[in-house]
Design a protein around this motif. Structure first.
Motif, PDB file in Angstrom:
ATOM      1  N   LEU A  46       0.838  -1.196   0.000  1.00 18.65           N
ATOM      2  CA  LEU A  46       0.000   0.000   0.000  1.00 18.65           C
ATOM      3  C   LEU A  46       0.873   1.246   0.000  1.00 18.65           C
ATOM      4  O   LEU A  46       1.983   1.247   0.549  1.00 18.65           O
ATOM      5  N   SER A  47       0.341   2.306  -0.592  1.00  9.03           N
ATOM      6  CA  SER A  47       0.992   3.611  -0.540  1.00  9.03           C
ATOM      7  C   SER A  47      -0.086   4.677  -0.457  1.00  9.03           C
ATOM      8  O   SER A  47      -1.272   4.398  -0.673  1.00  9.03           O
ATOM      9  N   THR A  48       0.312   5.890  -0.139  1.00 13.02           N
ATOM     10  CA  THR A  48      -0.643   6.992   0.003  1.00 13.02           C
ATOM     11  C   THR A  48      -0.586   7.874  -1.234  1.00 13.02           C
ATOM     12  O   THR A  48       0.496   8.286  -1.668  1.00 13.02           O
ATOM     13  N   ASN A  49      -1.766   8.176  -1.802  1.00 15.02           N
ATOM     14  CA  ASN A  49      -1.796   9.042  -2.987  1.00 15.02           C
ATOM     15  C   ASN A  49      -2.016  10.497  -2.590  1.00 15.02           C
ATOM     16  O   ASN A  49      -2.064  10.835  -1.396  1.00 15.02           O
ATOM     17  N   ALA A  50      -2.187  11.358  -3.583  1.00 17.00           N
ATOM     18  CA  ALA A  50      -2.319  12.796  -3.324  1.00 17.00           C
ATOM     19  C   ALA A  50      -3.570  13.135  -2.530  1.00 17.00           C
ATOM     20  O   ALA A  50      -3.634  14.175  -1.867  1.00 17.00           O
ATOM     21  N   ALA A  51      -4.579  12.271  -2.599  1.00 15.40           N
ATOM     22  CA  ALA A  51      -5.829  12.498  -1.861  1.00 15.40           C
ATOM     23  C   ALA A  51      -5.783  11.873  -0.468  1.00 15.40           C
ATOM     24  O   ALA A  51      -6.820  11.778   0.201  1.00 15.40           O
ATOM     25  N   SER A  52      -4.594  11.444  -0.045  1.00 19.21           N
ATOM     26  CA  SER A  52      -4.390  10.797   1.263  1.00 19.21           C
ATOM     27  C   SER A  52      -5.113   9.461   1.376  1.00 19.21           C
ATOM     28  O   SER A  52      -5.375   8.976   2.476  1.00 19.21           O
ATOM     29  N   GLU A  53      -5.449   8.872   0.232  1.00 18.62           N
ATOM     30  CA  GLU A  53      -6.043   7.537   0.222  1.00 18.62           C
ATOM     31  C   GLU A  53      -4.934   6.493   0.213  1.00 18.62           C
ATOM     32  O   GLU A  53      -3.840   6.734  -0.318  1.00 18.62           O
ATOM     33  N   LEU A  54      -5.230   5.343   0.787  1.00 19.49           N
ATOM     34  CA  LEU A  54      -4.317   4.214   0.686  1.00 19.49           C
ATOM     35  C   LEU A  54      -4.674   3.431  -0.569  1.00 19.49           C
ATOM     36  O   LEU A  54      -5.839   3.049  -0.763  1.00 19.49           O
ATOM     37  N   VAL A  55      -3.698   3.203  -1.418  1.00 15.07           N
ATOM     38  CA  VAL A  55      -3.960   2.535  -2.692  1.00 15.07           C
ATOM     39  C   VAL A  55      -2.934   1.435  -2.924  1.00 15.07           C
ATOM     40  O   VAL A  55      -1.813   1.474  -2.405  1.00 15.07           O
ATOM     41  N   GLY A  56      -3.354   0.442  -3.700  1.00 22.71           N
ATOM     42  CA  GLY A  56      -2.450  -0.640  -4.048  1.00 22.71           C
ATOM     43  C   GLY A  56      -3.069  -1.514  -5.117  1.00 22.71           C
ATOM     44  O   GLY A  56      -4.225  -1.323  -5.511  1.00 22.71           O
TER      45      GLY A  56
END
Length: 265
Positions: A186-196
């Motif tokens: 997982l990583s954090t995107n510009a919208a502070s969402e966790l994505v993977g």
């Protein structure tokens, strides 16, 4: 191995925010359960009444529509409940009319002489009305039919709203997320969402549930793992998994069922 393929469609199916059962408010036959992190949520009603809209003419017959409406609205309890508790009502009916309501056997028998298309019929409700019932009858039968309707429940309603006990165990998402971030899943995107990648999240979180089951709270780690995965929006076609910043900061309920039973008639 945890059942990944069984869960995947379910995890993608969550379309509304999770409910925060700890902040449940119950008063005057009304139950409010807010969405996590919000003052908005559905209001459920535990007491209804049958209300006639009046008799009218239709296709040479007489017709009455009966609404199944919460008593709290007629008694003017709803507005004060909303204002006193700072509630924003999501204005959603708890159940569908088709699944919850049906005409009574007595009213069906009383109007059995009517053509098939004019037999008693359940109609979808318009919140807060849960459902309506359309009843046709002959003009010469109006007095007897309305006398019966005015003194009997002719709408039968049976429904169960699947709620959780406020004391249900809760799963902290943060420690699991942290492990998957450290693993590069997982990583954090510009919208502070966790994505993977959806498949990486599925497999690596399942592996974590087996190697560190204490993170998933329950004695059966699959239960906790399924709750965790339902915190994501999964797109298996695009192979993405997304957890909002709001969700990541919350705890997820491991539901101990405390259903709300609704009956009328």
């Amino acid at each position: 191995m945890l059942s990944l393929l069984v869960l995947a469609p379910a995890a993608n199916a969550q379309t509304s925010p999770p409910l925060d059962y700890v902040r449940r408010i119950q008063q005057n036959e009304m139950v409010f359960v807010p969405y996590m992190g919000m003052t908005r949520g559905p209001v459920y009603y535990t007491k209804y009444e049958q209300v006639s809209t009046g008799v009218s003419g239709a296709s040479g017959f007489r017709r009455v529509i009966l609404n199944l409406t919460p008593t709290a609205h007629r008694l003017n309890q709803y507005n004060s409940f909303i204002s006193q508790n700072g509630i924003t009502d999501a204005r959603l009916n708890a159940v569908t009319a088709a699944s919850a309501c049906q005409p009574s056997e007595e009213i069906k028998a009383m109007t059995a002489y009517m053509p098939e298309a004019y037999r008693p019929k359940v109609l979808a409700g318009n919140y807060p009305t849960l459902c309506s019932l359309s009843v046709y009858f002959l003009p010469e039968e109006e007095a007897a039919t309305m006398a019966f309707i005015n003194t009997h429940a002719v709408i039968m309603m049976r429904a169960t709203v699947p709620l959780c006990d406020p004391a249900s165990a809760r799963l902290s998402l943060g420690p699991i997320n942290q492990r998957l971030v450290q693993a590069g899943v997982l990583s954090t995107n510009a919208a502070s969402e966790l994505v993977g990648n959806s498949w990486d999240v599925l497999f690596e979180s399942a592996k974590l549930a087996q190697t560190a089951p204490y993170l998933f709270v329950t004695s059966d780690p699959q239960v906790g793992w399924e709750i965790y995965m339902k915190s994501f929006t999964l797109d298996l076609t695009a192979q993405t998994a997304t957890m909002t910043a709001l969700t990541a900061g919350q705890q997820a309920y491991i539901c101990t069922p405390a259903p709300l039973s609704l009956t009328f008639g």
